[in-house]
Design a protein around this motif. Structure first.
Motif, PDB file in Angstrom:
ATOM      1  N   PHE A 204       0.793  -1.223   0.000  1.00  0.00           N
ATOM      2  CA  PHE A 204       0.000   0.000   0.000  1.00  0.00           C
ATOM      3  C   PHE A 204       0.830   1.282   0.000  1.00  0.00           C
ATOM      4  CE2 PHE A 204      -2.884  -3.195   1.816  1.00  0.00           C
ATOM      5  CZ  PHE A 204      -3.978  -3.009   0.997  1.00  0.00           C
ATOM      6  N   LEU A 205       1.860   1.335   0.844  1.00  0.00           N
ATOM      7  CA  LEU A 205       2.610   2.578   0.994  1.00  0.00           C
ATOM      8  C   LEU A 205       3.251   3.093  -0.298  1.00  0.00           C
ATOM      9  CD1 LEU A 205       4.404   2.543   4.469  1.00  0.00           C
ATOM     10  CD2 LEU A 205       2.714   4.153   3.618  1.00  0.00           C
ATOM     11  N   PRO A 206       3.910   2.243  -1.102  1.00  0.00           N
ATOM     12  CA  PRO A 206       4.538   2.779  -2.320  1.00  0.00           C
ATOM     13  C   PRO A 206       3.554   3.487  -3.234  1.00  0.00           C
ATOM     14  CG  PRO A 206       5.363   0.574  -1.873  1.00  0.00           C
ATOM     15  CD  PRO A 206       4.233   0.810  -0.917  1.00  0.00           C
ATOM     16  N   GLY A 207       2.392   2.879  -3.450  1.00  0.00           N
ATOM     17  CA  GLY A 207       1.404   3.498  -4.326  1.00  0.00           C
ATOM     18  C   GLY A 207       0.864   4.802  -3.773  1.00  0.00           C
ATOM     19  N   ILE A 208       0.528   4.824  -2.473  1.00  0.00           N
ATOM     20  CA  ILE A 208      -0.011   6.031  -1.848  1.00  0.00           C
ATOM     21  C   ILE A 208       1.020   7.152  -1.849  1.00  0.00           C
ATOM     22  CG2 ILE A 208      -0.847   7.003   0.331  1.00  0.00           C
ATOM     23  CD1 ILE A 208      -2.088   4.261   0.929  1.00  0.00           C
ATOM     24  N   LEU A 209       2.263   6.820  -1.519  1.00  0.00           N
ATOM     25  CA  LEU A 209       3.322   7.830  -1.483  1.00  0.00           C
ATOM     26  C   LEU A 209       3.623   8.369  -2.878  1.00  0.00           C
ATOM     27  CD1 LEU A 209       5.757   6.120   1.048  1.00  0.00           C
ATOM     28  CD2 LEU A 209       4.531   8.261   1.426  1.00  0.00           C
ATOM     29  N   PHE A 210       3.634   7.487  -3.870  1.00  0.00           N
ATOM     30  CA  PHE A 210       3.937   7.921  -5.231  1.00  0.00           C
ATOM     31  C   PHE A 210       2.891   8.909  -5.735  1.00  0.00           C
ATOM     32  CE2 PHE A 210       3.347   7.505  -9.833  1.00  0.00           C
ATOM     33  CZ  PHE A 210       4.610   7.859 -10.274  1.00  0.00           C
TER      34      PHE A 210
ATOM     35  N   PHE B  50      -5.048   6.965 -14.574  1.00  0.00           N
ATOM     36  CA  PHE B  50      -4.817   5.669 -13.925  1.00  0.00           C
ATOM     37  C   PHE B  50      -4.724   5.811 -12.407  1.00  0.00           C
ATOM     38  CE2 PHE B  50      -1.667   2.710 -12.127  1.00  0.00           C
ATOM     39  CZ  PHE B  50      -2.325   1.507 -12.351  1.00  0.00           C
ATOM     40  N   TRP B  51      -3.856   6.724 -11.945  1.00  0.00           N
ATOM     41  CA  TRP B  51      -3.606   6.829 -10.505  1.00  0.00           C
ATOM     42  C   TRP B  51      -4.781   7.443  -9.751  1.00  0.00           C
ATOM     43  CZ3 TRP B  51      -0.065   4.110  -8.166  1.00  0.00           C
ATOM     44  CH2 TRP B  51       1.041   3.658  -8.902  1.00  0.00           C
TER      45      TRP B  51
ATOM     46  N   VAL C 269      -7.676   6.469 -10.123  1.00  0.00           N
ATOM     47  CA  VAL C 269      -8.487   5.288  -9.803  1.00  0.00           C
ATOM     48  C   VAL C 269      -7.787   4.444  -8.736  1.00  0.00           C
ATOM     49  CG1 VAL C 269      -9.461   3.141 -10.695  1.00  0.00           C
ATOM     50  CG2 VAL C 269      -9.549   5.221 -12.077  1.00  0.00           C
ATOM     51  N   VAL C 270      -6.465   4.308  -8.869  1.00  0.00           N
ATOM     52  CA  VAL C 270      -5.703   3.471  -7.936  1.00  0.00           C
ATOM     53  C   VAL C 270      -5.707   4.064  -6.528  1.00  0.00           C
ATOM     54  CG1 VAL C 270      -3.400   2.603  -7.380  1.00  0.00           C
ATOM     55  CG2 VAL C 270      -4.226   2.522  -9.732  1.00  0.00           C
ATOM     56  N   GLU C 271      -5.555   5.391  -6.440  1.00  0.00           N
ATOM     57  CA  GLU C 271      -5.435   6.025  -5.120  1.00  0.00           C
ATOM     58  C   GLU C 271      -6.644   5.754  -4.219  1.00  0.00           C
ATOM     59  OE1 GLU C 271      -4.182  10.318  -3.177  1.00  0.00           O
ATOM     60  OE2 GLU C 271      -5.252  10.286  -5.095  1.00  0.00           O
ATOM     61  N   PRO C 272      -7.879   6.044  -4.634  1.00  0.00           N
ATOM     62  CA  PRO C 272      -9.009   5.746  -3.741  1.00  0.00           C
ATOM     63  C   PRO C 272      -9.172   4.253  -3.474  1.00  0.00           C
ATOM     64  CG  PRO C 272      -9.800   6.438  -5.911  1.00  0.00           C
ATOM     65  CD  PRO C 272      -8.334   6.714  -5.869  1.00  0.00           C
ATOM     66  N   SER C 273      -8.763   3.414  -4.427  1.00  0.00           N
ATOM     67  CA  SER C 273      -8.841   1.967  -4.206  1.00  0.00           C
ATOM     68  C   SER C 273      -7.902   1.553  -3.078  1.00  0.00           C
ATOM     69  CB  SER C 273      -8.489   1.218  -5.491  1.00  0.00           C
ATOM     70  OG  SER C 273      -9.364   1.558  -6.544  1.00  0.00           O
ATOM     71  N   LEU C 274      -6.659   2.064  -3.122  1.00  0.00           N
ATOM     72  CA  LEU C 274      -5.698   1.756  -2.064  1.00  0.00           C
ATOM     73  C   LEU C 274      -6.165   2.317  -0.722  1.00  0.00           C
ATOM     74  CD1 LEU C 274      -2.299   2.451  -3.888  1.00  0.00           C
ATOM     75  CD2 LEU C 274      -3.285   0.228  -3.297  1.00  0.00           C
ATOM     76  N   LEU C 275      -6.702   3.538  -0.742  1.00  0.00           N
ATOM     77  CA  LEU C 275      -7.152   4.167   0.501  1.00  0.00           C
ATOM     78  C   LEU C 275      -8.339   3.409   1.096  1.00  0.00           C
ATOM     79  CD1 LEU C 275      -6.942   7.972  -0.393  1.00  0.00           C
ATOM     80  CD2 LEU C 275      -5.359   6.609   0.963  1.00  0.00           C
ATOM     81  N   ALA C 276      -9.252   2.965   0.242  1.00  0.00           N
ATOM     82  CA  ALA C 276     -10.393   2.200   0.735  1.00  0.00           C
ATOM     83  C   ALA C 276      -9.927   0.927   1.442  1.00  0.00           C
ATOM     84  CB  ALA C 276     -11.329   1.850  -0.431  1.00  0.00           C
ATOM     85  N   LEU C 277      -9.016   0.209   0.799  1.00  0.00           N
ATOM     86  CA  LEU C 277      -8.515  -1.030   1.387  1.00  0.00           C
ATOM     87  C   LEU C 277      -7.746  -0.782   2.675  1.00  0.00           C
ATOM     88  CD1 LEU C 277      -7.296  -2.909  -1.825  1.00  0.00           C
ATOM     89  CD2 LEU C 277      -9.227  -3.533  -0.369  1.00  0.00           C
ATOM     90  N   ILE C 278      -6.850   0.217   2.662  1.00  0.00           N
ATOM     91  CA  ILE C 278      -5.974   0.407   3.816  1.00  0.00           C
ATOM     92  C   ILE C 278      -6.752   0.849   5.052  1.00  0.00           C
ATOM     93  CG2 ILE C 278      -5.361   2.818   3.282  1.00  0.00           C
ATOM     94  CD1 ILE C 278      -3.061   0.147   4.792  1.00  0.00           C
TER      95      ILE C 278
END
Length: 393
Positions: free
Chosen positions: A59-65, A269-270, A272-281
């Motif tokens: 999770f952290l790499p994607g959120i930080l990026f 792309f990101w 979409v990825v960002e809220p997905s990662l945040l929802a999961l984390i």
């Protein structure tokens, strides 16, 4: 976590993001956290094992990026002295003062050694702007949001070094040596930045090899996770590596690449990825945190939270007054808002789970206290950001 469980958690996140119409009053991460606590009472979800490696590696790499890539390079130039001071000297001072406070009052609730108190303080020093920055950008001065966001990206790397040293001493794996600590801190921090800058620069040039948007997006995934794990592999900060790579990529696009479709493809792309990662984390944090809340020392946790905000306000006020650019402004209000927006979140949870992996039985009280403060911080500070920013306005 199975694929089915992950899909169901994503579905819950989708529903929350879709129906939420008042993010200013009740930020989405808070709703997700509370739902996650509720899910922990359902056997199907309570069986999910939330580990420190899951949070750190996935999770952290994607959120930080995403945060680094979106962060303005001009904002870094404007606030570099403030960000650098808050994320290094300010963070260490925060940990020291908060640790002494915890040690001084903990005896009323639970017997905690000075080292244990310092360890709790190191867990609570990193900040998570996810719940606060979007609100600050709309309700407060933009530069406040820039400082909160920029500081959180950098201090994550600093906090890991500080926690690693203190946790090693606590578990008996190492002894404290000031020069050794400073040397390790410089090596891990500077090394992570160097790896990230090189990774980001090389990949920003490689993006021109193909003009196919899908492949350029693929390359951004390599930058986000490749810089993180490359830095970790050689023993430097993966957090700072990913942050530096994201900022470097943004800088290169601003200065050498005038084709907007690069940013459009990556942002599409990101975003979409960002809220997905945040929802999961945040759902997973809710599931992980619940067992520790039952035995939490709520009185002590409230006092620690109040003290952490007060100490952070003192440090932020001093830092803002040192630099001329901020000296002409109304620093008291700004300092308090920056202090309040320093919410504990993902990185603190990772550090707590790391301590649990190192010493699951001996650190039981420390884990319970830390988790309860993180929970209070996420709920109280997140919900309070918008009304506080409007009031101070």
């Amino acid at each position: 976590m199975s694929v089915t469980q992950g899909v169901l958690l994503l579905l819950i996140g989708y529903i929350v993001f879709t129906i939420d119409k008042k993010k200013k009053n009740v930020p989405v991460p808070v709703l997700l956290l509370i739902i996650g606590i509720g899910l922990s009472f359902i056997p199907y979800f309570s069986s999910i094992e939330v580990t420190e490696r899951m949070i750190y590696d996935l999770f952290l790499p994607g959120i930080l990026f995403v945060s680094a890539y979106k962060y303005s390079t001009k904002a870094i130039q404007r606030h570099a002295p403030v960000l650098g001071t808050l994320s290094t000297v300010g963070l260490v001072a925060m940990a020291l003062l908060l640790g002494l406070f915890i040690y001084g009052i903990a005896g009323w609730f639970e017997s905690i050694t000075l080292l244990g108190a310092m360890l709790i303080a190191s867990i609570l020093t990193p900040t998570d702007p996810v719940s606060a920055v979007s609100v600050l950008e709309e309700a407060a001065d933009e530069q406040i949001a820039e400082v909160v966001d920029g500081e959180s990206m950098i201090n994550d790397g600093t906090s890991i070094v500080l926690f690693t040293v203190l946790a090693g001493i606590y578990t008996g794996e190492r002894s404290f040596d000031l020069f050794s600590f400073l040397g390790e801190f410089l090596y891990v921090s500077i090394g992570g930045v160097v790896v990230g800058v090189l990774f980001g620069w090389v990949c920003s040039k490689a993006v021109h090899i193909t003009h196919h948007r899908d492949y350029q997006v693929m390359l951004s995934i390599i930058i986000a996770y490749g810089s993180f794990h490359a830095a970790e592999h050689i023993g430097v900060s993966g957090v700072l590596g990913t942050v530096a790579a994201g900022i470097m990529l943004s800088y290169e696009f601003d200065h050498t690449n005038k084709e907007d479709h690069f940013r459009e493809a990556l942002s599409g792309f990101w975003n979409v990825v960002e809220p997905s990662l945040l929802a999961l984390i945040f759902l997973l944090i809710g599931i992980a945190i619940t067992p520790y809340l039952a035995s939490a020392y709520w009185g002590l946790a409230i006092l620690i939270l109040i003290a952490s905000i007060a100490i952070r306000f003192l440090i932020v006020s001093l830092v803002l007054k040192v630099f001329r650019r901020w000296r002409r402004l109304e620093t008291t209000k700004q300092a308090f808002l920056v202090s309040w927006a320093g919410i504990r979140g993902t990185m603190s949870v990772f550090l707590i789970l790391s301590l649990h992996a190192r010493s699951p039985e001996e650190a039981g009280a420390l884990l319970s206290i830390s988790f309860s403060v993180v929970f209070l911080s996420l709920v109280i500070q997140s919900v309070g950001v918008y009304p506080l920013s409007k009031w101070l306005e």
